[in-house]
Design a protein around this motif. Structure first.
Motif, PDB file in Angstrom:
ATOM      1  N   GLU A  81      86.789   9.366   6.207  1.00  0.00           N
ATOM      2  CA  GLU A  81      85.902   9.487   7.360  1.00  0.00           C
ATOM      3  C   GLU A  81      85.092   8.214   7.596  1.00  0.00           C
ATOM      4  OE1 GLU A  81      85.206  12.053   9.626  1.00  0.00           O
ATOM      5  OE2 GLU A  81      87.064  12.947   8.896  1.00  0.00           O
ATOM      6  N   MET A  82      84.663   7.556   6.523  1.00  0.00           N
ATOM      7  CA  MET A  82      83.800   6.382   6.651  1.00  0.00           C
ATOM      8  C   MET A  82      84.565   5.114   7.020  1.00  0.00           C
ATOM      9  SD  MET A  82      80.795   6.779   3.730  1.00  0.00           S
ATOM     10  CE  MET A  82      81.837   7.163   2.330  1.00  0.00           C
ATOM     11  N   HIS A  83      85.883   5.150   6.954  1.00  0.00           N
ATOM     12  CA  HIS A  83      86.699   3.966   7.251  1.00  0.00           C
ATOM     13  C   HIS A  83      86.399   3.405   8.648  1.00  0.00           C
ATOM     14  CE1 HIS A  83      90.190   1.298   7.210  1.00  0.00           C
ATOM     15  NE2 HIS A  83      90.555   1.798   8.364  1.00  0.00           N
ATOM     16  N   HIS A 238      91.205   6.591  -5.313  1.00  0.00           N
ATOM     17  CA  HIS A 238      90.099   6.243  -4.423  1.00  0.00           C
ATOM     18  C   HIS A 238      89.927   4.732  -4.271  1.00  0.00           C
ATOM     19  CE1 HIS A 238      89.367  10.401  -5.224  1.00  0.00           C
ATOM     20  NE2 HIS A 238      88.283  10.450  -4.484  1.00  0.00           N
ATOM     21  N   ASN A 239      90.260   3.994  -5.301  1.00  0.00           N
ATOM     22  CA  ASN A 239      90.027   2.556  -5.284  1.00  0.00           C
ATOM     23  C   ASN A 239      90.942   1.804  -4.332  1.00  0.00           C
ATOM     24  OD1 ASN A 239      87.990   1.913  -7.630  1.00  0.00           O
ATOM     25  ND2 ASN A 239      89.316   3.562  -8.326  1.00  0.00           N
ATOM     26  N   VAL A 240      91.983   2.447  -3.860  1.00  0.00           N
ATOM     27  CA  VAL A 240      92.891   1.791  -2.908  1.00  0.00           C
ATOM     28  C   VAL A 240      93.033   2.591  -1.612  1.00  0.00           C
ATOM     29  CG1 VAL A 240      94.219   0.491  -4.612  1.00  0.00           C
ATOM     30  CG2 VAL A 240      94.893   2.843  -4.067  1.00  0.00           C
ATOM     31  N   VAL A 241      92.249   3.648  -1.430  1.00  0.00           N
ATOM     32  CA  VAL A 241      92.441   4.519  -0.268  1.00  0.00           C
ATOM     33  C   VAL A 241      92.103   3.811   1.043  1.00  0.00           C
ATOM     34  CG1 VAL A 241      90.137   5.588  -0.352  1.00  0.00           C
ATOM     35  CG2 VAL A 241      92.057   6.848   0.637  1.00  0.00           C
ATOM     36  N   LEU A 242      91.033   3.026   1.067  1.00  0.00           N
ATOM     37  CA  LEU A 242      90.682   2.304   2.296  1.00  0.00           C
ATOM     38  C   LEU A 242      91.723   1.231   2.598  1.00  0.00           C
ATOM     39  CD1 LEU A 242      86.811   1.893   1.939  1.00  0.00           C
ATOM     40  CD2 LEU A 242      88.065   3.562   3.304  1.00  0.00           C
ATOM     41  N   LYS A 254      93.305   7.721  19.114  1.00  0.00           N
ATOM     42  CA  LYS A 254      94.051   8.160  17.929  1.00  0.00           C
ATOM     43  C   LYS A 254      93.573   7.375  16.706  1.00  0.00           C
ATOM     44  CE  LYS A 254      98.281   9.562  20.358  1.00  0.00           C
ATOM     45  NZ  LYS A 254      99.753   9.377  20.476  1.00  0.00           N
ATOM     46  N   PRO A 255      92.432   7.765  16.140  1.00  0.00           N
ATOM     47  CA  PRO A 255      91.921   7.052  14.964  1.00  0.00           C
ATOM     48  C   PRO A 255      92.832   7.240  13.752  1.00  0.00           C
ATOM     49  CG  PRO A 255      90.630   9.024  15.380  1.00  0.00           C
ATOM     50  CD  PRO A 255      91.548   8.874  16.553  1.00  0.00           C
ATOM     51  N   SER A 256      92.745   6.304  12.836  1.00  0.00           N
ATOM     52  CA  SER A 256      93.632   6.316  11.668  1.00  0.00           C
ATOM     53  C   SER A 256      93.333   7.456  10.707  1.00  0.00           C
ATOM     54  CB  SER A 256      93.516   4.984  10.923  1.00  0.00           C
ATOM     55  OG  SER A 256      92.204   4.805  10.419  1.00  0.00           O
ATOM     56  N   ILE A 391      77.076   8.505  -2.830  1.00  0.00           N
ATOM     57  CA  ILE A 391      75.863   7.720  -2.620  1.00  0.00           C
ATOM     58  C   ILE A 391      75.932   7.025  -1.265  1.00  0.00           C
ATOM     59  CG2 ILE A 391      74.507   5.768  -3.474  1.00  0.00           C
ATOM     60  CD1 ILE A 391      75.440   6.472  -6.292  1.00  0.00           C
ATOM     61  N   MET A 392      77.114   6.531  -0.910  1.00  0.00           N
ATOM     62  CA  MET A 392      77.291   5.852   0.373  1.00  0.00           C
ATOM     63  C   MET A 392      77.090   6.803   1.554  1.00  0.00           C
ATOM     64  SD  MET A 392      80.648   3.508  -0.284  1.00  0.00           S
ATOM     65  CE  MET A 392      80.724   2.248  -1.557  1.00  0.00           C
ATOM     66  N   TRP A 393      77.588   8.014   1.444  1.00  0.00           N
ATOM     67  CA  TRP A 393      77.548   8.976   2.547  1.00  0.00           C
ATOM     68  C   TRP A 393      76.116   9.241   3.036  1.00  0.00           C
ATOM     69  CZ3 TRP A 393      81.550  11.173   5.309  1.00  0.00           C
ATOM     70  CH2 TRP A 393      81.230  12.243   6.151  1.00  0.00           C
ATOM     71  N   PRO A 394      75.174   9.651   2.158  1.00  0.00           N
ATOM     72  CA  PRO A 394      73.799   9.863   2.642  1.00  0.00           C
ATOM     73  C   PRO A 394      73.104   8.568   3.043  1.00  0.00           C
ATOM     74  CG  PRO A 394      73.925  10.209   0.268  1.00  0.00           C
ATOM     75  CD  PRO A 394      75.320  10.071   0.750  1.00  0.00           C
TER      76      PRO A 394
END
Length: 442
Positions: A81-83, A238-242, A254-256, A391-394
């Motif tokens: 979602e944050m990408h 998670h370390n390579v998901v973005l 059409k977002p990724s 931590i990033m989300w909030p």
């Protein structure tokens, strides 16, 4: 700076981005995401899960395994979602997201050291896994042959990567990732299925014991802590998901995140199908006598175990490349953007070759498979996988205090911090004990 200079600078930066591994190609489909995520997530860690279950015990083991599946799926959703949470901008790398959430300098120092340790550590673990699986294959098909050192098999496994590491970007390794992911549906679940079906075929061992293996309370506590790290290591990706999401085309319409999330769901279904049967049935059959690699415990039927070992080798070839690609991107970004080296094949050849040689050397030096997984799992996988996204989300979205999102994030943060502190302690003790009887390059 004039308009012409700015345009020249933008053109130069675009040319560099078009050369770097992560951003050079953005035409991936959702199934590319599925391939890469499965290859990144379902790796060698699955083979240590029965051993982790033996260290945790039945009740805590099942709870921790299921809880980890839920927490890591939630944090992975957050990252997807944050990408593209900022209109017109994509966070193509984990550290770019960290810099947006925590600030340019602080975000870099929080994320990059952990991400580098994770990715390099995983590649070292996969170098060990690939070498040991080749050795087990050799010993299985030729039990009367002269024994060959583990270090030689690690060198054989590394020779494949001296070639594959020169592929330029994620999409160029899609064939390798596809082969590894097919092994995740046929192979990954196959070697997992082989592990538990062969265990079932052998039946529960006559002398099986489900009590903790360590004789002392001190030993049982440290084994429990090390097992926590083994579970954390198994839930990778998670370390390579973005970086994987960065290869998918995106428009406002059409977002990724839609095709990426479809690939993630597919991957997590595969994770559940592979992990839970291996962990539960492997522990049920062998109890606390199971090795840190379930395939080492299994001896017959010989042809099936040999096939399973080759499945492991094929899979970790793809997994190594997935994590190495992100490291290559970081190294090349540093060399080209900061140190002003010219982008070239020669630069890429030297950088990639030295990296493969480094991971091979360290893998030959410390082939403590189970303890290494536990140590890395607790020290760096716990932050980057279990609680750093929370931590990033909030920090970015500012959820209302005591809302469901706020509570969920804080629960993940507390559990992740506990995991990060406790797991490396137990694993480090196991590494020290193993080192007492180990000879370098044995």
């Amino acid at each position: 700076m004039g308009i012409g200079d700015e345009r020249e600078k933008d053109a130069r930066e675009k040319a560099i981005d078009d050369w770097l591994p992560i951003t050079s190609s953005r035409n991936a489909k959702w199934w590319y995401s599925a391939f890469h995520n499965v290859t990144a997530m379902v790796g060698a860690g699955v083979l240590s899960l029965p051993y982790a279950m033996a260290g945790l015990g039945w009740g805590p083991g099942v709870v921790i395994l299921v809880l980890s599946w839920i927490i890591t799926l939630y944090t992975l959703w957050q990252m997807v979602e944050m990408h593209e949470m900022v209109p017109g901008k994509r966070f193509d790398r984990y550290h770019e997201l960290g810099q947006y959430a925590f600030g340019e300098k602080l975000g870099l120092w929080i994320v990059v050291p952990q991400q580098v340790i994770v990715e390099v550590g995983v590649d070292i673990a996969y170098m060990i896994t690939g070498g040991k699986s080749l050795q087990k294959f050799h010993n299985t098909v030729c039990p009367d042959c002269k024994p060959i050192r583990t270090t030689y098999f690690i060198m054989i496994f590394a020779s494949v990567h001296f070639v594959l590491s020169h592929l330029p970007n994620f999409n160029s390794i899609s064939g390798v990732s596809f082969a590894a992911a097919v092994m995740s549906l046929t192979q990954n679940c196959n070697y997992s299925t082989i592990a538990w079906t062969t265990s079932s075929h052998k039946g529960v061992q006559s002398d099986v014991q489900y009590s903790y293996k360590a004789a002392t309370t001190f030993g049982r506590v440290f084994a429990f802590l090390s097992a926590l790290g083994d579970v954390a290591f198994a839930y990778a990706g998670h370390n390579v998901v973005l970086e994987i999401q960065a290869t998918i085309p995106s428009t406002p319409e059409k977002p990724s995140k839609a095709p990426m999330w479809k690939g993630v769901i597919f991957a997590y279904i595969v994770v559940a199908l592979c992990y839970f049967p291996v962990a539960v049935i492997g522990n049920w059959m062998f109890g606390n006598s199971v090795a840190d690699n379930i395939l080492i415990t299994l001896e017959k039927p010989r042809w099936l175990i040999a096939a399973a070992d080759m499945f492991v080798v094929i899979h970790v070839i793809g997994s190594y490349q997935i994590y190495a690609m992100s490291v290559f991107d970081m190294l090349e970004s540093l060399l080209v953007k900061k140190l002003k080296f010219a982008p070239s094949f020669k630069l890429r050849l030297i950088t990639h070759t030295l990296y493969v040689a480094f991971t091979m050397f360290i893998g030959m030096l410390i082939p403590f498979f189970g303890s290494l997984l536990g140590f890395l799992g607790g020290l760096v996988f716990a932050p980057t996988t279990y609680f750093l996204p929370c931590i990033m989300w909030p920090a970015v979205y500012k959820p209302r205090r005591f809302s469901l999102s706020w509570l969920a994030n804080w629960i993940c943060i507390i559990l992740g911090l506990a995991l990060m502190i406790l797991a490396p302690i137990g694993a480090l003790r196991q590494i020290i004990l193993s080192a007492k009887t180990y000879k370098l390059f044995s």
